[in-house]
Design a protein around this motif. Sequence first.
Motif, mmCIF file in Angstrom:
data_model
loop_
_atom_site.group_PDB
_atom_site.id
_atom_site.type_symbol
_atom_site.label_atom_id
_atom_site.label_comp_id
_atom_site.label_asym_id
_atom_site.label_seq_id
_atom_site.Cartn_x
_atom_site.Cartn_y
_atom_site.Cartn_z
ATOM 1 N N VAL A 60 0.934 -0.909 0.337
ATOM 2 C CA VAL A 60 -0.006 0.255 0.251
ATOM 3 C C VAL A 60 0.835 1.360 -0.050
ATOM 4 C CG1 VAL A 60 -2.290 -1.270 1.355
ATOM 5 C CG2 VAL A 60 -0.452 -0.070 2.897
ATOM 6 N N ALA A 61 2.488 0.969 0.314
ATOM 7 C CA ALA A 61 2.797 2.056 -0.179
ATOM 8 C C ALA A 61 3.323 2.970 -0.852
ATOM 9 C CB ALA A 61 4.283 1.595 1.180
ATOM 10 N N PRO A 62 3.792 3.826 -0.874
ATOM 11 C CA PRO A 62 4.031 4.947 -2.627
ATOM 12 C C PRO A 62 4.919 3.741 -3.623
ATOM 13 C CG PRO A 62 3.174 6.693 -0.372
ATOM 14 C CD PRO A 62 3.310 5.077 0.242
ATOM 15 N N VAL A 66 12.396 -0.412 -2.801
ATOM 16 C CA VAL A 66 11.838 -1.668 -2.579
ATOM 17 C C VAL A 66 11.013 -2.357 -3.519
ATOM 18 C CG1 VAL A 66 10.971 -3.691 -0.787
ATOM 19 C CG2 VAL A 66 12.829 -1.563 -0.290
ATOM 20 N N THR A 67 10.265 -1.788 -3.799
ATOM 21 C CA THR A 67 8.850 -2.184 -4.653
ATOM 22 C C THR A 67 9.506 -2.323 -6.086
ATOM 23 O OG1 THR A 67 8.043 -0.408 -4.932
ATOM 24 C CG2 THR A 67 7.092 -1.265 -2.615
ATOM 25 N N LYS A 68 10.457 -1.771 -6.203
ATOM 26 C CA LYS A 68 10.700 -1.502 -7.624
ATOM 27 C C LYS A 68 11.665 -2.592 -8.113
ATOM 28 C CE LYS A 68 10.488 3.309 -8.576
ATOM 29 N NZ LYS A 68 11.349 4.596 -8.762
ATOM 30 N N VAL A 73 7.838 -10.561 -5.790
ATOM 31 C CA VAL A 73 7.496 -11.204 -4.198
ATOM 32 C C VAL A 73 6.569 -10.622 -4.121
ATOM 33 C CG1 VAL A 73 9.064 -11.500 -2.570
ATOM 34 C CG2 VAL A 73 10.201 -11.553 -4.622
ATOM 35 N N ILE A 74 6.344 -9.415 -3.637
ATOM 36 C CA ILE A 74 5.257 -8.494 -3.463
ATOM 37 C C ILE A 74 4.031 -8.587 -3.482
ATOM 38 C CG2 ILE A 74 4.642 -6.668 -2.202
ATOM 39 C CD1 ILE A 74 7.186 -5.238 -2.286
ATOM 40 N N ASP A 75 3.861 -9.068 -5.075
ATOM 41 C CA ASP A 75 2.412 -9.286 -5.280
ATOM 42 C C ASP A 75 1.766 -11.214 -5.392
ATOM 43 O OD1 ASP A 75 2.304 -6.427 -6.379
ATOM 44 O OD2 ASP A 75 2.930 -7.142 -8.318
ATOM 45 N N GLU A 76 3.104 -11.590 -5.135
ATOM 46 C CA GLU A 76 2.690 -12.964 -5.064
ATOM 47 C C GLU A 76 2.642 -13.354 -3.891
ATOM 48 O OE1 GLU A 76 5.845 -15.086 -6.342
ATOM 49 O OE2 GLU A 76 6.091 -14.682 -8.693
ATOM 50 N N TRP A 77 2.675 -12.367 -2.426
ATOM 51 C CA TRP A 77 2.688 -13.113 -1.318
ATOM 52 C C TRP A 77 0.845 -12.184 -1.344
ATOM 53 C CZ3 TRP A 77 4.463 -14.547 2.612
ATOM 54 C CH2 TRP A 77 4.547 -14.870 4.011
ATOM 55 N N ILE A 78 0.973 -10.704 -1.558
ATOM 56 C CA ILE A 78 -0.633 -10.061 -1.605
ATOM 57 C C ILE A 78 -1.856 -10.969 -1.920
ATOM 58 C CG2 ILE A 78 -1.725 -8.151 -1.676
ATOM 59 C CD1 ILE A 78 0.263 -8.123 0.735
ATOM 60 N N TYR A 79 -1.419 -11.006 -3.441
ATOM 61 C CA TYR A 79 -2.460 -11.098 -4.176
ATOM 62 C C TYR A 79 -3.121 -13.000 -4.145
ATOM 63 C CZ TYR A 79 -2.109 -6.896 -6.658
ATOM 64 O OH TYR A 79 -2.187 -5.563 -6.636
ATOM 65 N N PRO A 80 -4.217 -13.703 -4.629
ATOM 66 C CA PRO A 80 -5.294 -12.662 -4.152
ATOM 67 C C PRO A 80 -5.694 -12.895 -2.785
ATOM 68 C CG PRO A 80 -6.169 -15.246 -4.802
ATOM 69 C CD PRO A 80 -4.389 -15.083 -4.923
#
Length: 255
Positions: A60-62, A66-68, A73-80
Motif C-alpha cells: 500500500v506504500a508509494p 524496494v517495491t521496484k 515477490v510482494i504481489d505473489e504474497w498479497i494476491y489474491p
Amino acid sequence: MDGYDKGPGGGAAGPGEPAPEAAEPGIAGLRPGYQIAAACALVVVAIAACVHVGMLFLHVAPSNTVTKQHGDVIDEWIYPEFEQNWKLFAPNPLQQNVAVQARAELRTAEGGVRTTDWYELSAEDGAGIDGSLLPSHTQQNELRRAWDFYVGSHDSQNRPVGLRGQLSERYIRRIAYMRLDREEPGGRGDEIARVQLRSKTTNVRPPKWSDEKVSLKPAYRMLPWWPVEPDDLPLADDLPLAGEPDRARAEGMGR
C-alpha cells in the motif's frame, strides 16, 4: 475434619508435611522438550506476522526502491487473498457508479443466431442485497471484484497485461456465462455461443451546496465478444460419468 490438608492439586498432605507445589502456569509448566517446541512455534508465528505486516505495508506504500526491485515477490504474497483497497481513504474518494451489464449471442435450435438484450448484472446484485440483513459475500463482491480485476489488468484497448490479464478474462467470462445461463435467455434448445460485457459509468450528482459541475451522461466501456469455451460450462448432474456412455447406449438399444 480428619487433620489432613488438601494440597493445591487435590491430593492430601500428611501432618507436618509441606503441601505439594502448584505447577507453574503457561509454557514454564511444560517439560523442557515441550517448552522448546512451543518457543520455536511462537518464534515462527512472530516472524510470519512481521513478514506479513511488512508485505502489506510495501503493497500500500508509494512506489519506492524496494517495491521496484521486489514488486513481483510482494504481489505473489498479497494476491489474491490479501489484496488491499484503500480508495475509501483516498484524497478523492470514488464519485462514480459503475454498473456491469452482459448480453449473449444465442445459437437457436433452428440453426439461426440472435442477440439478447443487455442484462443488468449489477442491478440484480443490488436488488438481492437491498433489505437483506445478512447479504452473501458473493452478491456483494463477486461481480464487483471481478470487474475491478479485469480493468486493473487490461489497458484502455482491452488488451491483457501479463498472465493476470488472461486470468481475469476467463474469470469475468465465466461469471457472465453463469449469470446469463441462469436467466435462460433463449427458448428450448437454444445455446449461448458468445457473451459480451460492458460497463456503464455514471457520475454521482454533487450535493446541492457544491458548485461542482459534472456530466450525468453515462459512459460505456465495451468489451469484445468472447466465445463460450468448454471450461466455462458448469458440470451438469445428469451428464454420464466416465465409463457410463457405453452402458447408457446399451440400455437405449435394449429398449
